[in-house]
Design an enzyme around this catalytic site. Structure first.
Site, PDB file in Angstrom:
ATOM      1  N   ASP A   1      -9.451   3.052   6.150  1.00 45.17           N
ATOM      2  CA  ASP A   1      -7.860   3.099   6.870  1.00 45.17           C
ATOM      3  C   ASP A   1      -8.698   4.222   8.668  1.00 45.17           C
ATOM      4  OD1 ASP A   1      -6.372   3.964   8.417  1.00 45.17           O
ATOM      5  OD2 ASP A   1      -5.022   4.366   6.415  1.00 45.17           O
TER       6      ASP A   1
ATOM      7  N   GLU B   1      -7.630   4.156  12.336  1.00 50.64           N
ATOM      8  CA  GLU B   1      -6.949   3.775  13.284  1.00 50.64           C
ATOM      9  C   GLU B   1      -6.119   5.273  13.765  1.00 50.64           C
ATOM     10  OE1 GLU B   1      -2.552   4.793  11.387  1.00 50.64           O
ATOM     11  OE2 GLU B   1      -2.965   4.018   9.985  1.00 50.64           O
TER      12      GLU B   1
ATOM     13  N   ASP C   1       0.843  -1.212  -0.374  1.00 50.84           N
ATOM     14  CA  ASP C   1      -0.384  -0.054  -0.050  1.00 50.84           C
ATOM     15  C   ASP C   1       0.865   1.515   0.197  1.00 50.84           C
ATOM     16  OD1 ASP C   1       0.093   0.607   3.107  1.00 50.84           O
ATOM     17  OD2 ASP C   1       0.330  -1.104   2.995  1.00 50.84           O
TER      18      ASP C   1
END
Length: 240
Positions: free
Chosen positions: A127, A129, A38
């Site tokens: 994503d 986090e 990624d």
């Protein structure tokens, strides 16, 4: 109770109940599956033909962050990965403190995060986090965080027919969602854990579909692996 004999290296055997066998078969295959990476603008210009020649099969490419940032290298990376024959998809870095999940899903979808059943496009990745600048959980309670993720996920699914992949760490997920199991039936899990084994995964998910096992390696960006074989990776892209 059905039992099966499985090899225990080097030359011994043990008896495994059917339920345990089922669990064993869905556990992550560690580093044996198709390799991926990624990337974002932090990697600069990428030689995608070299990446493909070096054994990479798939890539997640940063597209957006919050509702104010479009990765300047997204288009070049997406086209380069496509031309190199890689299975690819976009990802969105969430900022749950700045706007609703639906607002950010729509921002992502309008800027490269969509999905089509062409066999080379992975569902978009959320994503979610650690906050890069502030409270770890973005000032949200666990229940509010779960609601935010559901808002993003449901909005994405309503427009594409696919639920987004969720990228996270077990530590963050446990802390900031209360280790919610609400997404295990719909959203593939992409776990980040830099170690020789995948470790514990969040509640509900019997396995991780993708594993980010290192933040550097022989290819640009983070080093990833798919939990399956090449045919399985293609099925994920096709929506089957």
């Amino acid at each position: 109770m059905l039992i099966f004999m499985l090899p225990l290296f080097p030359f011994t055997f043990f008896i495994l109940p059917l339920a345990a066998l089922t669990l064993a078969l869905v556990q992550p295959r560690q580093l044996s599956g198709p390799k991926g990476i990624d990337v974002s603008h932090f990697q600069g210009t990428i030689d995608w033909s070299s990446v493909a020649a070096n054994g990479i099969s798939f890539v997640f490419i940063k597209a957006t962050e919050g509702t104010t940032f479009l990765d300047p290298n997204f288009s070049d990376n997406y086209i380069g990965a496509t031309d190199a024959g890689l299975i690819r998809g976009g990802y969105h870095f969430a900022h749950p403190d700045s706007s609703s999940g639906a607002t950010q899903a729509n921002y992502f979808l309008a800027r490269g995060g969509g999905w089509s059943a062409d066999g080379i496009t992975l569902p978009g990745m959320l994503d979610i986090e650690y906050n890069p600048s502030g409270d770890e959980c973005y000032g949200l309670s666990a229940s509010a965080m779960v609601s935010w993720i559901q808002d993003f996920s449901n909005t994405y699914e309503s427009q594409t027919g696919r639920y987004p992949i969720i990228y996270t760490t077990t530590d963050w997920w446990t802390t900031c969602t209360g280790n919610s199991a609400a997404f295990a039936n719909d959203n593939p899990l992409f776990i980040a854990h830099y170690a020789s084994t995948i470790g514990t995964i969040p509640a509900g998910w019997p396995f991780a579909t993708f594993w980010q096992y290192a933040d550097s390696g022989p290819n640009p960006g983070d080093q990833d692996v798919f939990n399956g074989d090449a045919a399985g990776l293609e099925r994920i892209a096709k929506g089957s």
